[in-house]
Design a protein around this motif. Structure first.
Motif, PDB file in Angstrom:
ATOM      1  N   ALA A  32       0.841  -1.194   0.000  1.00 20.89           N
ATOM      2  CA  ALA A  32       0.000   0.000   0.000  1.00 20.89           C
ATOM      3  C   ALA A  32       0.875   1.241   0.000  1.00 20.89           C
ATOM      4  N   LEU A  33       1.948   1.176   0.780  1.00 18.96           N
ATOM      5  CA  LEU A  33       2.899   2.275   0.817  1.00 18.96           C
ATOM      6  C   LEU A  33       3.480   2.501  -0.571  1.00 18.96           C
ATOM      7  N   LEU A  34       3.889   1.414  -1.190  1.00 18.12           N
ATOM      8  CA  LEU A  34       4.481   1.516  -2.526  1.00 18.12           C
ATOM      9  C   LEU A  34       3.509   2.167  -3.494  1.00 18.12           C
ATOM     10  N   ALA A  35       2.263   1.703  -3.461  1.00 18.21           N
ATOM     11  CA  ALA A  35       1.273   2.253  -4.387  1.00 18.21           C
ATOM     12  C   ALA A  35       1.112   3.757  -4.157  1.00 18.21           C
ATOM     13  N   ALA A  36       1.077   4.146  -2.898  1.00 21.09           N
ATOM     14  CA  ALA A  36       0.921   5.573  -2.593  1.00 21.09           C
ATOM     15  C   ALA A  36       2.124   6.358  -3.094  1.00 21.09           C
ATOM     16  N   VAL A  37       3.294   5.785  -2.903  1.00 22.66           N
ATOM     17  CA  VAL A  37       4.508   6.467  -3.343  1.00 22.66           C
ATOM     18  C   VAL A  37       4.515   6.604  -4.868  1.00 22.66           C
ATOM     19  N   VAL A  38       4.136   5.530  -5.537  1.00 22.67           N
ATOM     20  CA  VAL A  38       4.108   5.576  -6.999  1.00 22.67           C
ATOM     21  C   VAL A  38       3.075   6.600  -7.470  1.00 22.67           C
ATOM     22  N   ASP A  39       1.946   6.621  -6.778  1.00 19.39           N
ATOM     23  CA  ASP A  39       0.904   7.570  -7.171  1.00 19.39           C
ATOM     24  C   ASP A  39       1.344   9.012  -6.985  1.00 19.39           C
ATOM     25  N   MET A  84       8.088   9.974  -1.635  1.00 23.41           N
ATOM     26  CA  MET A  84       7.909   9.293  -0.354  1.00 23.41           C
ATOM     27  C   MET A  84       7.301  10.236   0.675  1.00 23.41           C
ATOM     28  N   THR A  85       7.759  11.447   0.676  1.00 22.03           N
ATOM     29  CA  THR A  85       7.252  12.396   1.662  1.00 22.03           C
ATOM     30  C   THR A  85       5.751  12.617   1.477  1.00 22.03           C
ATOM     31  N   ALA A  86       5.327  12.781   0.241  1.00 19.81           N
ATOM     32  CA  ALA A  86       3.906  13.003  -0.013  1.00 19.81           C
ATOM     33  C   ALA A  86       3.090  11.792   0.428  1.00 19.81           C
ATOM     34  N   ALA A  87       3.618  10.600   0.115  1.00 17.05           N
ATOM     35  CA  ALA A  87       2.906   9.382   0.507  1.00 17.05           C
ATOM     36  C   ALA A  87       2.826   9.286   2.023  1.00 17.05           C
ATOM     37  N   ALA A  88       3.938   9.593   2.682  1.00 17.46           N
ATOM     38  CA  ALA A  88       3.968   9.540   4.140  1.00 17.46           C
ATOM     39  C   ALA A  88       2.920  10.492   4.711  1.00 17.46           C
ATOM     40  N   ASP A  89       2.890  11.660   4.134  1.00 18.21           N
ATOM     41  CA  ASP A  89       1.938  12.672   4.566  1.00 18.21           C
ATOM     42  C   ASP A  89       0.510  12.160   4.400  1.00 18.21           C
ATOM     43  N   GLN A  90       0.262  11.598   3.250  1.00 18.10           N
ATOM     44  CA  GLN A  90      -1.079  11.121   2.919  1.00 18.10           C
ATOM     45  C   GLN A  90      -1.527  10.004   3.851  1.00 18.10           C
ATOM     46  N   SER A 121      10.423   5.356   3.985  1.00 17.98           N
ATOM     47  CA  SER A 121      11.714   4.983   3.407  1.00 17.98           C
ATOM     48  C   SER A 121      12.158   3.608   3.897  1.00 17.98           C
ATOM     49  N   GLN A 122      12.044   3.397   5.199  1.00 16.39           N
ATOM     50  CA  GLN A 122      12.485   2.122   5.766  1.00 16.39           C
ATOM     51  C   GLN A 122      11.661   0.952   5.244  1.00 16.39           C
ATOM     52  N   GLN A 123      10.361   1.144   5.194  1.00 20.14           N
ATOM     53  CA  GLN A 123       9.501   0.047   4.752  1.00 20.14           C
ATOM     54  C   GLN A 123       9.736  -0.287   3.287  1.00 20.14           C
ATOM     55  N   LEU A 124       9.917   0.733   2.486  1.00 16.67           N
ATOM     56  CA  LEU A 124      10.152   0.475   1.063  1.00 16.67           C
ATOM     57  C   LEU A 124      11.498  -0.202   0.848  1.00 16.67           C
ATOM     58  N   ARG A 125      12.446   0.179   1.662  1.00 23.71           N
ATOM     59  CA  ARG A 125      13.749  -0.477   1.571  1.00 23.71           C
ATOM     60  C   ARG A 125      13.567  -1.975   1.818  1.00 23.71           C
ATOM     61  N   ARG A 126      12.784  -2.282   2.846  1.00 22.73           N
ATOM     62  CA  ARG A 126      12.560  -3.693   3.157  1.00 22.73           C
ATOM     63  C   ARG A 126      11.832  -4.405   2.025  1.00 22.73           C
ATOM     64  N   LEU A 127      10.885  -3.710   1.474  1.00 25.35           N
ATOM     65  CA  LEU A 127      10.132  -4.315   0.378  1.00 25.35           C
ATOM     66  C   LEU A 127      11.062  -4.620  -0.794  1.00 25.35           C
TER      67      LEU A 127
END
Lengths: 303, 303
Positions: free
Chosen positions: A8-15, A19-25, A34-40
């Motif tokens: 879900a994080l990835l999708a938000a980031v791609v959209d 990353m900052t905008a996704a985090a905000d959203q 950043s950490q979660q996407l790194r793990r992904l």
DNA sequence: ACACCCGTGAAGCTTTGCTTCACGCTCAGA
DNA sequence: TCTGAGCGTGAAGCAAAGCTTCACGGGTGT
């Protein structure tokens, strides 16, 4: 299994493209994203995002995963919507078990009102005898059941919760040409020399008769054993004898019989609403529960 | 958002008809399964399982959720399969940037071999000049790039990792009727009185000429400035002058020119393989990387 | 009456996930 | 040229979630 929250994080980031905008959203800090996407990415074994000076851009794998993520998220939303429909009584099934004699009076009203109030819900009613009702309740086949008991033999089943609905007084049925037919009320002591019709198979009403007669100082003379109240009324109507019955059972009496009230010393049947005491109950069940309680209260005040 | 791991648990429980069996199947303890499903029921706001003496049975909501869960799990499997395809080089795209003069020799072999080895991968090759190659590399448009440099001006870009591929010696091009045309080898000191054709726009080969002539003790006389090696060869072929070139650039020389080797004192062009030093690299990129290194090694040993 | 299987609960440990704080980098504007 | 804003990243630490272990109660079948 891929972690859906990360997807879900990835999708938000791609959209959003950042990353900052996704985090905000999503209400996270950029660091968490950043950490979660790194793990992904480590899980995926390949980079998912191109880090650029200004935000990020999905790689081929990233775009692919984001697409799958969107599908998954849609499906989860659909699941939640379905739950909300069940909770909102816009969908669902509720099964209720009842005993036969209640079906002539309180039940029809409850059923029709439920159908009216909740046209999208399906209501299944099963009518059967006491023992099976408890079984149905215990194995979850029905969520709710109507039961009955008498004062000397109260229902007590473990893990079954009971709500008394109404007291169903015992009434007297006599033939239309019986000597008491014109009266609206009588007492047991006035009936010492009558012939009696009782329900067969050691039916509780037989015990009501037994006890009432004993209290009035006589032993009833049994003229016939009927299988149900229709049969009993038929026999009464032709003068074979008189009979006791719970009032709800003779709500629409045979045309050639009359119904007389008896004193409060004659034991009354109690009607109960029963359900398994689960922590959680299905919303449709709760709705039906409340509705039955309401209908019973009205029924009690103006029978 | 509903927790997918819990949903997976629910689906397994519904499938097997028992929490213990599901726990066994998924490698958990029955207690864990019980606790998670309890939470899921709280989240759902309604019971999902009928607890029976022998195992459990889904409620209406439970069956519904389990259905959604199966869809989600299938989709996640598909996502994983896609990642595996990318990792297994059965799918994917890799983009490579190259500089023009490499395209005549080493590149065709690398491309054709890659196409043969990985018929399911798509390989995009972009040919452009040095500066833009670095940009493409930095912004991720290409994952891999071929670069070149000379000893006095080594490539050094932050966060770009370099692998030397081969040394591309500088050769001499003369007309087929030139006095040296029959020789296979010569030295700079033998060329002091020749007219020279150079690449225009301060091309590095001009500096090679500059330095080599200075080392040999003379200053070259420039007769013409060409835009590429095709043009240079054409001018050489009609006797306008002679020219220097990296050997790979004249792999298939003009029919009316001859190519002569020069000594090792004439600086050689170095060809490099470059990529961003990301923690993770796309599998297809890694495959191409290795293949280019291999092809270059073979090319070096028998040019 | 017995052992067995099932679901459940309390306690506790381990892992995970997130936040805070700080840094390096790039780009735009003074 | 400098400076500030925006972006991604890293280390440290805290809070919560998840799982296991151990133990119990209830129903089933021998």
């Amino acid at each position: 299994m891929l972690d859906v929250r990360r997807l879900a994080l990835l999708a938000a980031v791609v959209d959003t493209g950042s990353m900052t905008a996704a985090a905000d959203q999503l209400g996270y800090t950029p660091s968490a994203v950043s950490q979660q996407l790194r793990r992904l990415e480590v899980e995926a074994g390949q980079p998912l995002l191109h880090r650029q000076a200004r935000g990020v851009r999905p790689t081929e794998a990233g775009a692919l995963l984001a697409g799958h993520a969107r599908h998954v998220l849609r499906r989860l939303s659909a699941a939640e919507a379905d739950l909300a429909e069940l909770a909102g009584l816009r969908r669902g099934t509720v099964a209720m078990g009842v005993f036969p004699t209640i079906a002539s009076a309180l039940l029809p009203q409850a059923v029709s009102r439920f159908r009216r109030q909740h046209p999208d819900l399906r209501l299944d009613v099963r009518s059967t005898r006491f023992d099976e009702l408890v079984e149905l309740l215990e194995d979850g086949t029905v969520g709710i059941a109507l039961l009955w008991d008498y004062a000397w033999n109260r229902v007590d089943v473990p893990d079954i919760s009971l709500t008394p609905l109404l007291d169903d007084p015992t009434v007297l049925i006599v033939a239309a040409d019986h000597r008491l037919a014109r009266k609206r009320f009588t007492t047991m002591s006035d009936l010492a020399h009558e012939d009696w019709i009782v329900r067969a198979h050691e039916h509780p009403v037989a015990e009501v008769l037994e006890r009432s007669c004993r209290a009035a100082g006589f032993t009833p003379k049994i003229a016939f054993e009927a299988n149900d109240y229709q049969e009993a009324q038929a026999m009464v109507s032709v003068g074979v004898g008189i009979a006791l019955a719970p009032r709800t059972a003779v709500r629409n009496p045979h045309p050639d019989v009359r119904v007389l009230a008896l004193g409060t010393d004659v034991p009354a049947r109690r009607v109960l609403l029963a359900h398994r005491q689960d922590r959680l109950r299905a919303p449709a069940e709760l709705a039906l529960h409340q509705l039955v309680v309401d209908v019973a209260r009205e029924y009690q005040t103006k029978p």
